[in-house]
Design a protein around this motif. Structure first.
Motif, mmCIF file in Angstrom:
data_model
loop_
_atom_site.group_PDB
_atom_site.id
_atom_site.type_symbol
_atom_site.label_atom_id
_atom_site.label_comp_id
_atom_site.label_asym_id
_atom_site.label_seq_id
_atom_site.Cartn_x
_atom_site.Cartn_y
_atom_site.Cartn_z
ATOM 1 N N ALA A 294 0.776 4.262 -7.882
ATOM 2 C CA ALA A 294 2.097 3.830 -7.442
ATOM 3 C C ALA A 294 3.088 5.000 -7.471
ATOM 4 C CB ALA A 294 2.591 2.696 -8.332
ATOM 5 N N ASN A 295 3.003 5.774 -8.536
ATOM 6 C CA ASN A 295 3.882 6.949 -8.631
ATOM 7 C C ASN A 295 3.570 7.948 -7.520
ATOM 8 O OD1 ASN A 295 5.307 6.098 -10.876
ATOM 9 N ND2 ASN A 295 3.799 6.935 -12.292
ATOM 10 N N PHE A 296 2.246 8.073 -7.226
ATOM 11 C CA PHE A 296 1.833 8.998 -6.178
ATOM 12 C C PHE A 296 2.426 8.592 -4.839
ATOM 13 C CE2 PHE A 296 -0.996 10.456 -2.841
ATOM 14 C CZ PHE A 296 -1.205 11.789 -3.177
ATOM 15 N N MET A 297 2.325 7.280 -4.522
ATOM 16 C CA MET A 297 2.848 6.793 -3.255
ATOM 17 C C MET A 297 4.372 6.949 -3.180
ATOM 18 S SD MET A 297 0.417 5.952 -1.315
ATOM 19 C CE MET A 297 1.369 5.122 -0.051
ATOM 20 N N ASP A 298 5.023 6.628 -4.285
ATOM 21 C CA ASP A 298 6.482 6.774 -4.304
ATOM 22 C C ASP A 298 6.887 8.233 -4.138
ATOM 23 O OD1 ASP A 298 9.252 5.691 -4.931
ATOM 24 O OD2 ASP A 298 9.001 7.183 -6.531
ATOM 25 N N SER A 623 -4.086 7.766 1.495
ATOM 26 C CA SER A 623 -3.717 6.829 0.427
ATOM 27 C C SER A 623 -3.761 5.383 0.902
ATOM 28 C CB SER A 623 -2.333 7.177 -0.110
ATOM 29 O OG SER A 623 -1.370 7.066 0.916
ATOM 30 N N LYS A 624 -3.490 5.137 2.159
ATOM 31 C CA LYS A 624 -3.581 3.772 2.693
ATOM 32 C C LYS A 624 -5.024 3.268 2.654
ATOM 33 C CE LYS A 624 0.469 4.151 5.727
ATOM 34 N NZ LYS A 624 0.942 4.189 7.136
ATOM 35 N N ILE A 625 -5.968 4.152 2.920
ATOM 36 C CA ILE A 625 -7.387 3.780 2.841
ATOM 37 C C ILE A 625 -7.760 3.390 1.415
ATOM 38 C CG2 ILE A 625 -9.736 4.654 3.120
ATOM 39 C CD1 ILE A 625 -8.661 6.460 5.352
ATOM 40 N N ASP A 635 -0.451 -4.943 -5.832
ATOM 41 C CA ASP A 635 0.456 -5.575 -6.800
ATOM 42 C C ASP A 635 1.151 -4.542 -7.677
ATOM 43 O OD1 ASP A 635 -0.309 -8.046 -5.828
ATOM 44 O OD2 ASP A 635 -1.951 -8.252 -7.274
ATOM 45 N N ILE A 636 0.382 -3.578 -8.176
ATOM 46 C CA ILE A 636 0.981 -2.581 -9.077
ATOM 47 C C ILE A 636 2.019 -1.733 -8.349
ATOM 48 C CG2 ILE A 636 -0.699 -0.737 -8.693
ATOM 49 C CD1 ILE A 636 0.926 -1.704 -12.042
ATOM 50 N N GLU A 637 1.780 -1.510 -7.036
ATOM 51 C CA GLU A 637 2.729 -0.704 -6.270
ATOM 52 C C GLU A 637 4.059 -1.412 -6.099
ATOM 53 O OE1 GLU A 637 2.942 1.686 -1.993
ATOM 54 O OE2 GLU A 637 1.314 0.263 -2.403
ATOM 55 N N SER A 638 4.009 -2.762 -6.020
ATOM 56 C CA SER A 638 5.238 -3.526 -5.825
ATOM 57 C C SER A 638 5.944 -3.867 -7.126
ATOM 58 C CB SER A 638 4.913 -4.818 -5.062
ATOM 59 O OG SER A 638 4.009 -5.620 -5.820
#
Length: 974
Positions: A294-298, A623-625, A635-638
């Motif tokens: 999640a941190n990576f995506m953010d 990362s989407k893959i 869930d964790i990302e949201s």
């Protein structure tokens, strides 16, 4: 005397200590004489109240130590207070002069056992009338001032000195009395003794020294106590209380042994826990993998957006720079093209200038060499004429017809030349008839200016008068303008009338022409085929070529001269254009360089951002893959907005997150099994109930944390246990160190005193050493303490505890505090001496006189130790027992005290010998004057005026003084 001096001038007692009024000088050696109980010692002892920063008489016995007459006890606070301040009109005054000026310190009665203190920035003679009226009685000794009270004095003094201070705070008094900032007049205004440092230890040392000055008998307990107090004051710490329980140390030892056994049991399980700990640490790290995603995506999103912004900023910065670079580049090309054209013109014009200079140099050389006497035009004409002649000669050599014509001309010229020579020679013979000789000089000058040949004419006779008048009339038509003769609109340059050199030169020139023509005629008369004629033809042809070159060169000469100046001016203008263009080009180059530099600085950033943006877009797709493969990541990302942290954005980081997600589930099962084993072996209790099928992550962490604390604390507990054993030993050492440090204090103090005494000579003594006696029990205990090992990790022996307990019980009783101070350890002070001329030390008890001298020197020495360097203090040295000092030692003592800045201040009854009084020199007789107008009927003694002293015989006779039986001793007739 130093520029920074402190001098005690006088002390005044008003309605105090059995005295009505006494004013005693302090700045010279003096002795107070009088019967017993008239206040002599009270005057001496009153100085303590000024010197010490106190405000009351509480604990008077230790604070001021006013001894009773039998010297065996001290006056109480009530006795001391009532003695010095028996009434509201009681005052004690000390006048002091220091480098800032004179001031008075005034003490008076307060409430309870307190006394008040005023600091007045005036000498005493300006406030004396407030305390004693000197001129209103018939006896001349003065009388009491009516209504004398502290409020009235304060009010009157405030009017005379508004800066007067009333100080009743001990800390402020301490700073004022012992101020040491010698460069601050306001701070040292009321200083009595500048301490080297104003810390408590130095102040306490000074307190002890002041009290020592009033009791100088080394055999007394007061001397011993004073030395002990001084050493005590120099101690750096007050943490020296002996108060501990030996039984508590033994119980502590048993507790430490039990703890050691328990730690050994835990030690046996350490390897098993180490394996579990490794897995758990990895498990904890992997438990954050979903958050990492999640941190990576953010971070990826933020990094991409920020990169776009950064790139746009760089693009916006580079775009105008590139535009400016293009404009500057175009301008540079245009300017450079113009500069090239100017340089080409300069090169062409430089070549023209060089050619013109060459033509000028060549023409000038030919003119200087061949035609210097002619103008350029005449030189050209001469060359042309010569060319014509040579051409004619050449034609004659080549053509018989022309040769014959030439021969005829030459013959004719020869005849003319011969006739001219004959005429000039005839004229030379009749020089007196030449016109230049017959005409007046102004007339001859005019004719010479027209043509010099006019005055060279020779009629070979004397001119007729008419002829001369005709010439004169003609000459009168000319006007002399200074540099020329003007004939109407024409001017003739003035010429010299000297003609004889010209005649001779003309004869020479004509003869030369005659010679040349004869030679030419001779050549023309030769045969056409002769070798001489062919040679002459060749020479003439060569001469004609040279003449042609001369004519061309001479023609170019004036043109070249004019062109040189023109070309130089043109080159100068072109040079200015060239420099302007070069300067402009340089400015453009600098601007272009700066712009390119800016672009070069920004371009790498632009390239990096472009490359970074491509990389970030690729990572976003990757990362989407990954999110599609691990569904829980949605869930964790949201739900992780609160723990977002900046993450390293790279493909390796993304791969690492994927590996951690897979490894996490595997480690969780292994850790649960490991914790089950430790619970079953009773290493830890299952407080969090992790033996269910699916324990919560929090339960796993809590159980492991408790287990980890047990093993993590194992080394620390072992270290703490060892330290507790060591600390247990050292805690005893801390108390025993108090004992040994006291011995070190004493020894160091004694050594310092002895080092100081090495540089001191007293009367007939060569060397002096001080010995400070210490309690035997204390020395024995210190010796045993020095043998003990307080740094061992084993307990001290029970024998040591018992020995220490015996000392505490025997050295301190129930009434005394267990605080170990120097006055409980130091039992005495004595000296050993070596007299001059003797090599042996004398350790026996010294005479009272020698001891008193050493005591006096000791007091001076100790005062100098704590006095600020660079200043001089003239201090009254109190000695109430002058009989202790041999009379013959005063001849050395008094000058010595003067040199050290001390003034002997003593007291004696009338039994004191006249020789002693004579040695001291000044004496104050107390008790001989009384007044009926006193402040109290109980106190009527008055003393004021200067000291009395012995007089010489001559002084006595002048004053009509009655002689005593012994003529060397004279008393004033009172």
């Amino acid at each position: 005397m130093s520029s920074f001096y402190f001098s005690y001038k006088r002390v005044i007692l008003v309605d105090s200590a059995d005295l009505c009024y006494a004013e005693i000088p302090l700045d010279e050696h003096a002795i107070l004489l009088g019967k017993g109980n008239v206040g002599k010692s009270s005057i001496l002892n009153s100085l303590r109240l000024f010197l010490l920063p106190e405000v009351n008489f509480s604990k008077c016995e230790s604070k001021f130590a006013f001894r009773t007459s039998d010297k065996n006890s001290f006056y109480s606070k009530d006795q001391s207070f009532q003695h010095y301040f028996p009434s509201a009109s009681s005052f004690l005054i000390l006048e002091v002069e220091n480098f800032t000026g004179s001031h008075c310190q005034i003490l008076c009665r307060g409430t309870g056992y307190e006394y008040k203190r005023l600091f007045v920035p005036l000498p005493y003679n300006q406030i004396r009338d407030l305390f004693w009226s000197c001129c209103e009685d018939e006896d001349g000794i003065g009388q009491a001032v009516e209504g004398l009270t502290f409020p009235s004095v304060r009010e009157k003094i405030k009017k005379r000195a508004p800066d007067t201070l009333v100080v009743n705070d001990t800390d402020k008094l301490q700073k004022m009395l012992y101020a040491n900032d010698l460069l601050n007049d306001s701070e040292t205004r009321y200083s009595l003794f500048p301490l080297v440092e104003q810390d408590n230890s130095k102040v306490n040392s000074l307190r002890a020294l002041f009290l020592l000055l009033f009791d100088m008998n080394s055999n007394s307990s007061a001397m011993t106590k004073a030395i002990a107090d001084i050493i005590e004051a120099d101690k750096k710490s007050s943490n020296d209380i002996l108060n501990f329980n030996i039984d508590d140390f033994l119980k502590k030892h048993e507790q430490l042994e039990q703890e050691s056994k328990q730690l050994t049991i835990i030690k046996n399980q350490e390897i098993e826990f180490s394996h579990l700990k490794t897995k758990f640490y990895e498990y904890i790290q992997l438990s954050e993998s979903d958050k990492k995603y999640a941190n990576f995506m953010d971070s990826l999103f933020k990094e991409r957006e920020q990169t776009k912004k950064d790139k746009k900023i760089i693009d916006d910065q580079i775009k105008p720079i590139l535009k400016e670079i293009k404009e500057l580049d175009d301008e540079f090309k245009t300017t450079n093209h113009k500069l090239i054209e100017v340089k080409a013109k300069i090169d062409t014009k430089t070549t023209d200038l060089k050619q013109a200079q060459s033509d000028f140099d060549k023409g000038h050389q030919i003119w200087q060499q061949f035609y210097i006497s002619l103008t350029i035009n005449n030189a050209i004409e001469s060359a042309q004429q010569e060319h014509l002649e040579k051409t004619s000669q050449l034609s004659a050599l080549n053509s018989e017809i022309e040769a014959q014509d030439q021969r005829n001309k030459l013959k004719n010229n020869i005849t003319i030349y011969q006739n001219s020579i004959a005429r000039f020679e005839e004229s030379s013979k009749n020089k007196q008839f030449i016109l230049a000789e017959q005409l007046e000089k102004p007339v001859a000058s005019i004719l010479a200016s027209i043509n010099k040949r006019l005055i060279q004419a020779n009629p070979n006779k004397q001119l007729e008068i008419d002829d001369i008048e005709a010439i004169n009339r003609f000459s009168s038509l000319f006007r002399n303008s200074g540099v020329s003769f003007d004939f109407y609109d024409m001017s003739f340059e003035k010429r010299s009338v000297d003609i004889f050199d010209d005649l001779e030169q003309q004869i020479i020139d004509i003869k030369e022409k005659l010679r040349k023509d004869k030679n030419t005629l001779s050549r023309l008369q030769q045969s056409n085929n002769s070798l001489h004629r062919q040679k002459d033809i060749q020479e003439l042809e060569k001469t004609l070529e040279d003449l042609k070159l001369k004519m061309e060169t001479l023609r170019k000469y004036p043109i070249a001269e004019a062109n040189i100046e023109t070309f130089r001016n043109q080159l100068n203008d072109m040079g200015i254009d060239k420099r302007n263009l070069e300067a402009k080009r340089t400015l453009i180059e600098n601007s272009l360089f700066n712009k390119n530099k800016k672009h070069s600085a920004l371009r790498p950033k632009q390239e990096v951002l472009e490359e970074k943006l491509v990389t970030l877009i690729g990572l976003e797709e990757r990362s989407k893959i990954l999110k599609g493969r691990y569904k829980r990541l949605k869930d964790i990302e949201s739900n992780t907005t609160h723990f977002y942290q900046k993450t390293n954005i790279s493909i390796n980081s993304l791969n690492e997150i994927e590996d951690e997600l897979s490894r996490f589930d595997e480690l969780r099962n292994q850790i649960i099994l490991g914790l089950h084993k430790f619970i079953s072996e009773h290493i830890i209790d299952d407080e969090d109930n992790i033996r269910v099928d699916a324990p919560a992550a929090k339960s796993i962490k809590n159980t492991f944390k408790r287990l980890q604390e047990i093993f993590n604390e194992l080394p620390q507990k072992r270290t703490i246990l060892d330290e507790q054993i060591l600390t247990h030993n050292q805690s005893v050492a801390q108390y025993t160190n108090v004992l040994t440090s006291h011995e070190k204090y004493i020894e160091a103090f004694k050594n310092q005193l002895n080092r100081d005494f090495q540089n001191i000579a007293i009367n007939d003594l060569d060397k002096i050493e001080v010995n400070i006696e210490v309690d035997r029990r204390f020395r024995n205990l210190v010796a045993e303490i020095n043998k003990a090992d307080f740094h061992s990790d084993e307990s001290l022996s029970s024998r040591f505890y018992e020995r220490l307990k015996v000392f505490v019980n025997s050295f301190f009783n129930e009434k005394n505090s267990s605080r170990l101070t120097m006055d409980k350890i130091v039992t005495g002070l004595n000296y050993r001496i070596k007299k001059k001329g003797s090599d042996a030390w004398q350790t026996k008890k010294q005479s009272n006189s020698t001891t008193a001298l050493i005591n006096l020197e000791l007091a001076q020495l100790l005062l100098r130790r704590i006095k600020k360097s660079g200043c001089t203090v003239t201090f009254p040295l109190i000695h109430d027992e002058l009989a202790d000092i041999n009379i013959d030692q005063f001849d050395w003592l008094l000058p010595h005290l003067n040199k050290q800045g001390f003034r002997l201040f003593s007291a004696a009854t009338y039994s004191a010998s006249s020789e002693l009084i004579h040695k001291i020199g000044n004496y104050h007789e107390i008790g001989s004057m009384k007044t009926a107008r006193s402040y109290s009927a109980d106190r009527t003694i008055v003393y004021l005026g200067g000291a009395e002293k012995f007089l010489t015989t001559e002084e006595a006779r002048k004053m009509n003084i009655i002689f005593a039986e012994h003529p060397e001793i004279i008393f004033p007739n009172n």
